[in-house]
Motif scaffolding. Structure first.
Motif, PDB file in Angstrom:
ATOM      1  N   GLU A   1       0.740  -1.251  -0.096  1.00 18.09           N
ATOM      2  CA  GLU A   1       0.117  -0.048   0.250  1.00 18.09           C
ATOM      3  C   GLU A   1       0.822   1.405   0.018  1.00 18.09           C
ATOM      4  O   GLU A   1       0.404   2.096  -0.662  1.00 18.09           O
ATOM      5  N   GLY A   2       2.085   1.261   0.716  1.00 18.24           N
ATOM      6  CA  GLY A   2       2.733   2.516   0.619  1.00 18.24           C
ATOM      7  C   GLY A   2       3.534   2.466  -0.510  1.00 18.24           C
ATOM      8  O   GLY A   2       3.639   3.677  -0.927  1.00 18.24           O
ATOM      9  N   ILE A   3       4.004   1.452  -1.231  1.00 17.89           N
ATOM     10  CA  ILE A   3       4.626   1.692  -2.374  1.00 17.89           C
ATOM     11  C   ILE A   3       3.615   2.261  -3.628  1.00 17.89           C
ATOM     12  O   ILE A   3       3.927   2.967  -4.284  1.00 17.89           O
ATOM     13  N   ARG A   4       2.115   1.723  -3.436  1.00 20.60           N
ATOM     14  CA  ARG A   4       1.272   2.221  -4.599  1.00 20.60           C
ATOM     15  C   ARG A   4       1.207   3.583  -4.145  1.00 20.60           C
ATOM     16  O   ARG A   4       0.869   4.461  -5.182  1.00 20.60           O
ATOM     17  N   GLU A   5       1.022   4.170  -3.147  1.00 18.12           N
ATOM     18  CA  GLU A   5       0.947   5.749  -2.692  1.00 18.12           C
ATOM     19  C   GLU A   5       2.014   6.440  -3.380  1.00 18.12           C
ATOM     20  O   GLU A   5       1.950   7.654  -3.676  1.00 18.12           O
TER      21      GLU A   5
END
Length: 235
Positions: A5-9
């Motif tokens: 989720e952090g990578i996507r953000e």
């Protein structure tokens, strides 16, 4: 899934930060961003580049955003440039990168129209399908085609409907929308949202990159058609 989720953000934040440059520059930045992500996800034997693909009939794909290579077949660099010429058998899958998939879907279809007819020729190979190994004799296969948009469809229903409405001759095999995380993989029958969508994209990319575990490609057609391949004959 917190890490994903952090990578996507982060990917979306980079996309937002790159809105100001001219369109051509923005396109290059998006492709580079996703290429670097894939390079860090996959181990070193795999290479992700950009360029055009040619098959043994002489058909070419035109310029492609991201080309994922098998780690054991050749491709040919362009002196002084990043683009490469890829033999169809050296390619595991292709990624088309768009800022907004809804607005730019016709461009995805155009890429599919040029890429999907290309064929990889094999003397034989081992194939991993459905959880079991299969020995395949002389055969042909096409190159998996994935579309990734930073923005686009906000639900799986909308994304699946778009794929169903797209002619098979132009349809990508998988689609990821980074903003919503919507992901649909037609070949693997997978679908997910959010961070799970990004994870499913990575899992399917790994499948495309490794489903031919060992192969003996038939390259002889390139020599028979060297003039059409743009490789030049003997002088």
């Amino acid at each position: 899934m917190g890490r994903l989720e952090g990578i996507r953000e982060i990917l979306m934040a980079h996309h937002a930060a790159g809105r100001l440059p001219p369109s051509a520059s923005k396109g290059g930045e998006r492709e580079t961003l996703l290429r670097e992500f894939l390079t860090k996800v996959f181990p070193p034997p795999f290479r992700f580049g950009t360029g055009a693909i040619i098959d043994q009939s002489g058909q070419t794909s035109g310029q492609l955003d991201i080309v994922a290579e098998f780690p054991f077949f050749p491709s040919f660099p362009t002196p002084g440039a990043a683009e490469r010429l890829y033999l169809a058998e050296s390619v595991s899958f292709v990624v088309e990168v768009k800022s907004d998939l809804i607005a730019q879907w016709s461009q995805v279809e155009e890429t599919g129209k040029a890429l999907i007819p290309l064929r990889r020729l094999w003397h034989g190979h081992l194939n991993f399908l459905g959880g079991s190994l299969e020995i395949v004799d002389a055969s042909t296969s096409r190159i998996p085609f994935v579309a990734v948009g930073f923005k686009g469809h906000k639900s799986l229903d909308a994304l699946q409907r778009r794929l169903q409405e797209t002619p098979e001759s132009q349809r990508p095999d998988a689609v990821l929308v980074l903003e919503s995380g919507a992901y649909v993989g037609l070949l693997t029958k997978s679908h997910a949202m959010g961070a799970a969508g990004l994870f499913s994209f990575c899992v399917d990319a790994a499948y495309f990159a490794t489903n031919v575990l060992t192969a003996h490609p038939d390259f002889t057609g390139y020599f028979r058609n060297d003039e059409a391949a743009g490789m030049g004959g003997n002088n």
